[in-house]
Design an enzyme around this catalytic site. Structure first.
Site, PDB file in Angstrom:
ATOM      1  N   GLU A  71       0.821  -1.219   0.000  1.00  0.00           N
ATOM      2  CA  GLU A  71       0.000   0.000   0.000  1.00  0.00           C
ATOM      3  C   GLU A  71       0.847   1.257   0.000  1.00  0.00           C
ATOM      4  OE1 GLU A  71      -2.828   0.762   3.233  1.00  0.00           O
ATOM      5  OE2 GLU A  71      -3.697   2.344   1.997  1.00  0.00           O
ATOM      6  N   ASP A  87      -0.735  -4.885   3.185  1.00  0.00           N
ATOM      7  CA  ASP A  87      -1.222  -3.642   3.792  1.00  0.00           C
ATOM      8  C   ASP A  87      -0.624  -3.584   5.199  1.00  0.00           C
ATOM      9  OD1 ASP A  87      -2.439  -1.398   4.688  1.00  0.00           O
ATOM     10  OD2 ASP A  87      -4.434  -1.910   3.944  1.00  0.00           O
ATOM     11  N   ILE A  89      -0.752  -1.353   7.592  1.00  0.00           N
ATOM     12  CA  ILE A  89      -1.814  -1.040   8.566  1.00  0.00           C
ATOM     13  C   ILE A  89      -3.098  -0.852   7.775  1.00  0.00           C
ATOM     14  CG2 ILE A  89      -2.655   0.430  10.433  1.00  0.00           C
ATOM     15  CD1 ILE A  89       0.114   1.577  10.804  1.00  0.00           C
ATOM     16  N   ASP A  90      -3.981  -1.826   7.834  1.00  0.00           N
ATOM     17  CA  ASP A  90      -5.325  -1.598   7.296  1.00  0.00           C
ATOM     18  C   ASP A  90      -6.128  -1.020   8.460  1.00  0.00           C
ATOM     19  OD1 ASP A  90      -7.429  -1.502   5.553  1.00  0.00           O
ATOM     20  OD2 ASP A  90      -7.999  -3.611   5.833  1.00  0.00           O
ATOM     21  N   THR A  92      -5.834   2.594   9.017  1.00  0.00           N
ATOM     22  CA  THR A  92      -4.869   3.589   9.520  1.00  0.00           C
ATOM     23  C   THR A  92      -5.545   4.639  10.404  1.00  0.00           C
ATOM     24  OG1 THR A  92      -3.449   3.264   7.607  1.00  0.00           O
ATOM     25  CG2 THR A  92      -3.168   5.318   8.784  1.00  0.00           C
ATOM     26  N   ASP A 218      -6.156  -4.288   0.675  1.00  0.00           N
ATOM     27  CA  ASP A 218      -7.148  -4.385   1.755  1.00  0.00           C
ATOM     28  C   ASP A 218      -7.807  -5.764   1.762  1.00  0.00           C
ATOM     29  OD1 ASP A 218      -6.990  -1.580   2.505  1.00  0.00           O
ATOM     30  OD2 ASP A 218      -8.206  -1.097   0.755  1.00  0.00           O
TER      31      ASP A 218
END
Ligand code: LIP
Length: 269
Positions: A71, A87, A89-90, A92, A218
């Site tokens: 990402e 990802d 940090i999905d 954020t 995601d």
């Protein structure tokens, strides 16, 4: 060990290490926003970047010829036929506000098909995993259990999660679509993290999920986890799930939600 199991072991180990780092090194006053993307509220923190760098470094050390789609820009080609979709940090915005439901999501594809996926939720103490053909599992303090979606839940009784994009136009359309969904379902949840919602569908904690605007990173791991838990993950009219629309649910509920959404024209913005 089969290739999917090998890739899964690496995904799990790496997601857990990144998750620990994100908890331990989260600045006391919250992370700094270092960049905005599609809108001023679509943020990147220094921790998103640090976690993606750690994940790529670990995976490259173990498998130097693999490709990456990350990402935060960690995209590179490879020659092995394996691509990692990451990802760091999905969710954020949840991480920024210190809300617990954010996750590290790592999937491995072989020749374009996801074969292994790990979703690590450090603040819940939960790791969700799936290897293609091997089922989906939840590992937590109480032990490990097999995941199974809820099937054939009538829409009127279904707990449905969704999410909203960052752009104002997109959000206006999503609000209109929601007015057509809300009277027809048990209730709506907006947790803020696509892969957490997908894992909750896999675990039977939600009956369904839909969202427009989510990206490959995601959904890559979470979609495999839902499928391996017996669910369907698709767009409209048999399209592949993706940024146009992603719908996830068990048999029966999937079709009902699909048929409710289609005439509401969720792709019109
Ligand atoms: C988020 C998604 C969420 C969506 C947010 C955002 P991010 O991803 O997981 O489902 O509603 O708008 O796209 O930006 O935190 O990686």
């Amino acid at each position: 060990m089969s290739l999917p199991d090998e890739l899964l072991a690496l995904a799990v180990e790496t997601a857990r290490e990144a998750g620990r780092m994100l908890v331990d090194k989260r600045p006391a006053g919250g992370p700094d926003v270092v960049q905005t993307k599609s809108s001023p509220t679509d943020v990147v923190t220094q921790m998103d970047r640090a976690a993606e760098a750690l994940i790529i470094e670990r995976i490259r050390a173990a498998r130097p010829d693999d490709a990456f789609l990350g990402e935060e820009g960690g995209t590179r080609a490879g020659g092995s036929g394996v691509r990692w979709v990451v990802d760091p940090i999905d969710g954020t915005v949840n991480y920024l506000y210190d809300l617990p439901d954010w996750a590290v999501s790592i999937a491995a594809e072989v020749d374009g098909t996801a074969v292994a996926g790990a979703v690590e939720m450090p603040r819940r103490g939960e790791t969700y995993t799936a290897a293609r053909g091997g089922g989906a599992l939840l590992h937590a303090a109480g032990g490990t259990r097999e995941l199974r979606v809820n099937a054939r839940v009538p829409l009127a009784s279904a707990l449905v999660a969704t999410g909203f994009g960052y752009a104002a136009d997109r959000r206006a359309t999503q609000a209109q679509v929601l007015t057509g969904v809300l009277p027809n379902v048990r209730d709506i949840r907006r947790g803020g993290t696509c892969c957490v919602d997908l894992c909750s569908v896999a675990a039977g904690r939600l009956d369904a999920y839909y969202e427009r605007g989510v990206q490959a990173w995601d959904i890559a791991a979470g979609a495999l986890i839902v499928q391996e838990a017996g669910g369907r993950v698709e767009g409209l009219h048999g399209a592949a799930p993706g940024s146009e629309l992603t719908i996830a649910a068990g048999e029966g509920t999937f079709e009902a939600l699909h048929d409710l959404l289609a005439p509401l024209d969720p792709l019109r913005d």
